[in-house]
Design a protein around this motif. Sequence first.
Motif, short mmCIF file in Angstrom:
data_model
loop_
_atom_site.label_atom_id
_atom_site.label_comp_id
_atom_site.label_asym_id
_atom_site.label_seq_id
_atom_site.Cartn_x
_atom_site.Cartn_y
_atom_site.Cartn_z
N GLY A 170 9.01 87.64 -39.11
CA GLY A 170 10.11 86.88 -39.68
C GLY A 170 10.54 85.73 -38.78
N ASN A 171 9.77 85.50 -37.72
CA ASN A 171 10.07 84.44 -36.75
C ASN A 171 9.29 83.19 -37.14
OD1 ASN A 171 10.17 82.73 -34.54
ND2 ASN A 171 9.90 84.35 -33.02
N SER A 190 1.89 85.77 -44.65
CA SER A 190 3.19 86.28 -44.24
C SER A 190 3.28 87.77 -44.57
CB SER A 190 4.31 85.54 -44.99
OG SER A 190 5.56 86.13 -44.68
N ASP A 192 6.38 89.09 -44.18
CA ASP A 192 7.83 89.16 -44.31
C ASP A 192 8.21 88.46 -45.62
OD1 ASP A 192 10.61 89.55 -43.09
OD2 ASP A 192 10.58 87.38 -43.44
N THR A 194 10.92 87.57 -47.13
CA THR A 194 11.94 86.53 -47.20
C THR A 194 11.46 85.20 -46.62
OG1 THR A 194 12.90 87.33 -45.13
CG2 THR A 194 13.89 88.12 -47.17
N THR A 195 10.52 85.23 -45.67
CA THR A 195 10.05 83.97 -45.07
C THR A 195 8.65 83.58 -45.56
OG1 THR A 195 9.22 85.16 -43.11
CG2 THR A 195 11.46 84.25 -42.99
#
Length: 290
Positions: A170-171, A190, A192, A194-195
């Motif tokens: 998420g970074n 990804s 994650d 949300t990102t």
Amino acid sequence: METSQLKGTGVALVTPFTKQNQVDTEALTRIVEYVTQGGVEFIVVLGTTSEAPTLSKEEKKIVRETIIQANKKHLPLVLGIGGNNTQNVLDELKETDLTPFSAILSVTPYYNKPSQNGMYAHFSAIAQHCPLPIILYNVPGRTGVSMSADTVLRLANDFENIAAIKEASGNLVLDMEILRHMPKDFIFLSGDDTTTLPSVYMGGSGAISVIGIAYPELFSRMVRSGLAGNISEANALQYELMPKMSLAFKEGNPVGIKAFLAAQGLCEPYVRLPLVEASDSLKEAIREVL
């Protein structure tokens, strides 16, 4: 394997259980059919979301065979084989029939907390013994360690069969460091939800998703729109999915996603200890968004 098979949306399937705590093969078949009809590009078997650490060898075999049979060769399959004992990972690679699979997904070693050189050595050993392309899996929220961009890039450049990464920190700064310097044919996915869309805008190729199990059509359309540069449509889908993503992870994974799937009639919400199923308040919130 053509690396294009790893682009778009993959989903990391849950392992449904019956009330008697057995693998629910009927529900697992339903979920495979549901995500396939929803338009995802590939399926991940026995990833983190499958509760693999609580499955016996025989149960893992049942899960693999059920998904292979339900998939009917429609979609590429990726198999999770990883762990914190390098020799055990190599033994599992040797003992498992890998012919139905297009790639393996291998997580960074958890609990041991290896250095960057230790992680490089771990994945080097896997690369030298694995006949399939490898997707590195960085998920520091679960493992307690994060693979640096330098280590990822070193592995990507040194081994042809290290073909991709599932980056689940998420970074976005770490994402950009990898995306900026990765080899031309390397695939960034990804991990994650949300990102995912921001990473696609920065050059990523898609995702291995959790919320995409419950919303395969919406999530895969969001990723395809982002990849095609249809920003207004992709953003609208991202914002529609965000409250659902939040609920799916509120009490941990796969607790939340199993509650979603139960509310959709696809499987029961049961998980195995040390996990416990979603609270009544989370189940009610999920029913409201559905």
